[in-house]
Design a protein around this motif. Structure first.
Motif, PDB file in Angstrom:
ATOM      1  N   GLU A   1      47.960  27.576  45.829  1.00  0.00           N
ATOM      2  CA  GLU A   1      47.757  28.828  45.106  1.00  0.00           C
ATOM      3  C   GLU A   1      46.400  28.827  44.413  1.00  0.00           C
ATOM      4  OE1 GLU A   1      48.655  32.592  43.391  1.00  0.00           O
ATOM      5  OE2 GLU A   1      49.590  31.474  45.034  1.00  0.00           O
TER       6      GLU A   1
ATOM      7  N   ASN B   1      44.034  31.403  47.456  1.00  0.00           N
ATOM      8  CA  ASN B   1      43.909  32.683  46.755  1.00  0.00           C
ATOM      9  C   ASN B   1      42.769  32.697  45.743  1.00  0.00           C
ATOM     10  OD1 ASN B   1      45.946  34.073  48.054  1.00  0.00           O
ATOM     11  ND2 ASN B   1      47.522  33.393  46.634  1.00  0.00           N
TER      12      ASN B   1
ATOM     13  N   TYR C   1      37.653  34.705  44.066  1.00  0.00           N
ATOM     14  CA  TYR C   1      38.979  35.111  44.552  1.00  0.00           C
ATOM     15  C   TYR C   1      38.901  35.751  45.926  1.00  0.00           C
ATOM     16  CZ  TYR C   1      37.531  39.680  42.669  1.00  0.00           C
ATOM     17  OH  TYR C   1      36.856  40.836  42.376  1.00  0.00           O
TER      18      TYR C   1
ATOM     19  N   ASN D   1      42.138  37.145  47.334  1.00  0.00           N
ATOM     20  CA  ASN D   1      43.166  38.183  47.415  1.00  0.00           C
ATOM     21  C   ASN D   1      42.792  39.374  46.551  1.00  0.00           C
ATOM     22  OD1 ASN D   1      43.495  36.926  44.959  1.00  0.00           O
ATOM     23  ND2 ASN D   1      45.699  37.078  44.969  1.00  0.00           N
TER      24      ASN D   1
END
Length: 427
Positions: free
Chosen positions: A187, A245, A273, A275
């Motif tokens: 993540e 992400n 980032y 996403n």
């Protein structure tokens, strides 16, 4: 840490529970005074069921060994040529840092394991140059790492790779962290370094960059900036393009830096980032409380008309919120006047903590796009105190109240606020 901090952390727990965070610790951070505090932060992450993988560097320790032993090094980063002597010192430095991390984790009652999960090959000969004992990552033993994580064991990975014949190679730790994060579908990838984050050419901290902006910035990266940051930015871009992400670059010497970066929607360093980190969406019934909180101060300062929960609920279909990391930090309303082909932008408000980040402009542009798609030819708004902002940043022009739709003009005159009327033609 106070109660409000704790509440802030709790808001993120459902989002991060059972997710993998790869945390890359520069050798200089492992040697810093704040390292014991950093380990306590790791304990907090583990306590809320975040799976942690630690990758560490050794450049700082290599330089210390070189000074102690009066030995020249062929390279300290794992990118250049690694001769035999440098490799031997790399093994010593890596073992030292790994043991230091294991000791610190044990003191916080965290189980950990040093691994040989990096399968590497020689970097080889490039442009006629033999890189000797520098390696390149062939693959990550993902089942091994996942097994440790399932058993609540923190894998500790140094910048050393191994081939099938038992030979070892020096590898750049930024690259190790990147490949590890990609292989585990992490993540987050978090680089803890001795810099506050990525700096612009004036030395100001850049809070966030999407991948496209990061690539453009990397192309024009100032030679005056540290190579260490260039490396992290480059690997952050690769990680984001390959499924990670978010990548964070923060100063690991700061107390609670790790928690502050993870458990807030502003952070303290730079985030790259991949996403859709931010989004504007239609408001829902459960958002009414957050909207009321956002507009409370503007109402008190007479910037926008007073509104109650029942008023927002009645017109909820006209409200939109700006959501950042699942936190509402902006709101607005777009009221339609179909008979005149006009729409009104109203109740635009941005949280104090997120001012001067372009959120207001994004919401204005969204309102323009929305109104245009619905067939309206003009967007107007009324403002008593922020009209200069709307004119300078939003491209609105001042007009006479006579341009207002009749029903809106009646309400305008009734309030007696003498607001300035601004308008903008729509494509």
């Amino acid at each position: 840490m106070n109660v409000s901090d704790l509440r802030g952390i709790l808001a993120y727990i459902p989002q991060f529970r059972e997710k993998v965070f790869v945390i890359a610790i520069d050798g200089a951070i492992a040697a810093s005074e704040n390292f014991p505090n950093l380990v306590l932060d790791l304990a907090v992450l583990r306590s809320v069921a975040i799976k942690v993988v630690l990758v560490h560097g050794i450049a700082h320790q290599l330089k210390q060994l070189s000074l102690l032993l009066h030995t020249d090094l062929s390279d300290t980063t794992g990118i250049g040529i690694t001769d035999q002597k440098t490799h031997e010192l790399s093994l010593i430095a890596s073992s030292k840092v790994t043991f230091q991390i294991l000791e610190a984790l044990s003191a916080s009652d965290l189980r950990a394991c040093a691994t040989n999960a990096i399968i590497a090959h020689p970097f080889g000969i490039v442009s006629g140059v033999d890189y000797q004992l520098t390696g390149r990552i062939n693959k990550i033993d993902v089942p091994f790492i996942e097994y440790l994580l399932q058993k609540n064991i923190i894998p500790v990975i140094g910048p050393i790779g191994f081939d099938g014949e038992g030979k070892s190679y020096r590898i750049n730790s930024d690259a190790v962290a990147q490949c590890m994060a990609e292989a585990l579908h992490a993540e987050k990838l978090i680089y803890l370094t001795t810099y506050p984050g990525i700096l612009d050419n004036e030395g100001n901290l850049i809070r966030e960059l999407d991948v496209q902006a990061a690539q453009e910035f990397h192309k024009n990266f100032s030679k005056s900036q540290p190579e260490q940051l260039r490396s992290k930015l480059e690997h952050a871009i690769h990680a984001c393009k390959n499924g990670v992400n978010r990548v964070h670059i923060i100063d690991g010497r700061m107390d609670e830096a790790l928690l502050s970066e993870i458990f807030s929607n502003t952070g303290i360093g730079t985030m790259i980032y991949a996403n859709q980190y931010e989004s504007i969406r239609p408001a829902r019934k459960k958002d009414i409380g957050a909207i009321l909180k956002l507009i409370q101060e503007p109402i008190e300062s007479d910037e926008i008309l007073p509104r109650k929960a029942v008023d927002i609920a009645r017109d909820l279909q006209s409200y939109y919120v700006f959501e950042l990391d699942k936190q509402i930090v902006g709101c607005m309303a777009v009221y339609p006047y179909p008979k005149t082909s006009q729409a009104e932008l109203a109740c635009l408000s941005v949280a104090k903590s997120h001012e001067n980040q372009g959120i207001g402009r994004k919401m204005i542009h969204y309102a323009e796009k929305l109104a245009s798609q619905q067939g309206f030819k003009q967007l107007f708004l009324l403002s008593t105190r922020a009209y200069v902002y709307f004119m300078q940043k939003g491209g609105f022009k001042e007009a006479d109240p006579s341009i207002l739709p009749l029903e809106r003009k009646i309400k305008y005159e009734k309030t007696g606020r003498n607001s300035k009327v601004l308008y903008k033609p729509l494509q």
